[in-house]
Design an enzyme around this catalytic site. Structure first.
Site, PDB file in Angstrom:
ATOM      1  N   GLU A  56       0.810  -1.210   0.000  1.00 53.92           N
ATOM      2  CA  GLU A  56       0.000   0.000   0.000  1.00 53.92           C
ATOM      3  C   GLU A  56       0.849   1.268   0.000  1.00 53.92           C
ATOM      4  OE1 GLU A  56      -3.603   0.428   0.370  1.00 53.92           O
ATOM      5  OE2 GLU A  56      -3.679  -1.644  -0.313  1.00 53.92           O
ATOM      6  N   ASP A  74      -7.993   6.649  -8.274  1.00 50.54           N
ATOM      7  CA  ASP A  74      -8.696   5.380  -8.509  1.00 50.54           C
ATOM      8  C   ASP A  74     -10.207   5.513  -8.397  1.00 50.54           C
ATOM      9  OD1 ASP A  74      -8.966   5.752  -5.796  1.00 50.54           O
ATOM     10  OD2 ASP A  74      -8.271   3.744  -5.218  1.00 50.54           O
ATOM     11  N   THR A  79      -7.404   8.660  -0.305  1.00 47.42           N
ATOM     12  CA  THR A  79      -6.972   7.433   0.353  1.00 47.42           C
ATOM     13  C   THR A  79      -6.009   7.833   1.452  1.00 47.42           C
ATOM     14  OG1 THR A  79      -7.225   6.069  -1.637  1.00 47.42           O
ATOM     15  CG2 THR A  79      -5.721   5.263   0.065  1.00 47.42           C
TER      16      THR A  79
END
Length: 271
Positions: A56, A74, A79
């Protein structure tokens, strides 16, 4: 442009995890002898955190990721944090709500209306320009760090370990479940964790049903790769191919160090 289905496929309806993995009775098969440590063993859990962080965040220092935040393009908005909480998929909202219940008036509380509005999409409306900086400020607060830990465990880690134990698989298998839930969530769509597991069940049986553990893990990872390839943002499958499959090939079912793997071409080692 992402379709609404793809945009929310990672963690669609996170509350369903409770229904699909928690509500039903899970009976782990236990041998008469002491079972190997599961992924919830503190040392194994630390390994799991580092493995996920390598994929990640391209770093083994998972605790440095409390303050991480960016829009990676995305379709899920921002995020952020140790497990990639997303503003577009509901888990970031749940996290900030938990933090605010525990610490009213925190620096992120004022963004709750905006987080509710952008849930399900990639919009930054009501979040820019201040949200990323305030997230990083909040990440210095141990109460926010603990909230991230607790939501990670409630939504991702604990359900994965419970299902893994119910399926009779060891720490490695439990990790493959955990990594899948982190990326795909466990909603009702075809690429969710439960859908991946059902796809694997069509090809093999887990040890709890008399199957071979390595055969089962390979079937699960095959299904996981299929799910990843359904979405361009996840089309690089190296976190399976050059990480998890390496451990399966070595039959390191207890996820015992030393561990050597690669993700996205970068090499990592846990001694």
């Amino acid at each position: 442009m992402h379709t609404p289905h793809i945009r929310t496929s990672r963690r669609t309806l996170l509350a369903l995890i409770g229904a699909s993995l928690v509500a039903g009775p899970l009976v782990a098969t236990q041998s008469a002898t002491a079972a190997p440590a599961g992924l919830d063993d503190p040392a194994k859990k630390e390994i799991a955190m580092k493995l996920v962080s390598s994929a990640e965040n391209s770093s083994l220092d998972w605790k440095a990721q409390y303050e991480y935040i960016e829009d990676i393009g995305d379709g899920r908005g921002y995020t952020a944090g140790i497990i990639g909480f997303c503003s577009g998929t509901g888990d970031m909202l749940d996290l900030v709500e938990l933090y605010t219940r525990r610490k009213p008036g925190n620096v992120l509380a004022k963004y709750l209306p905006a987080l509710r509005e952008v849930n399900g999409g990639d919009s930054h409306d009501g979040l820019d320009p201040g949200f990323p900086g305030d997230w990083r400020r909040a990440a210095q607060d141990t109460a926010f760090q603990q909230a991230q830990n607790d939501e990670r465990d409630r939504v991702y880690f604990d359900p994965a370990v419970r299902q893994g134990k119910a399926d009779g698989i060891g720490a490695l298998g439990q990790f493959t479940y955990y990594d899948a839930i982190v990326m795909h969530g466990d909603g009702g769509d075809s690429t969710s964790f439960s859908s991946i597991r059902r796809r694997a069940l069509a090809e093999a049986k887990p040890p709890s049903q008399g199957g071979d553990e390595v055969t089962w893990l390979n079937a699960f990872l095959d299904a996981r790769v299929w799910a990843m390839k359904q979405e361009e943002a996840h089309s690089d499958t190296s976190r399976v191919d050059t990480e998890q499959r390496v451990f399966v090939r070595k039959r390191n079912l207890n996820l015992d160090p030393p561990l050597d793997w690669q993700v996205y071409g970068d090499s990592y080692h846990i001694g």
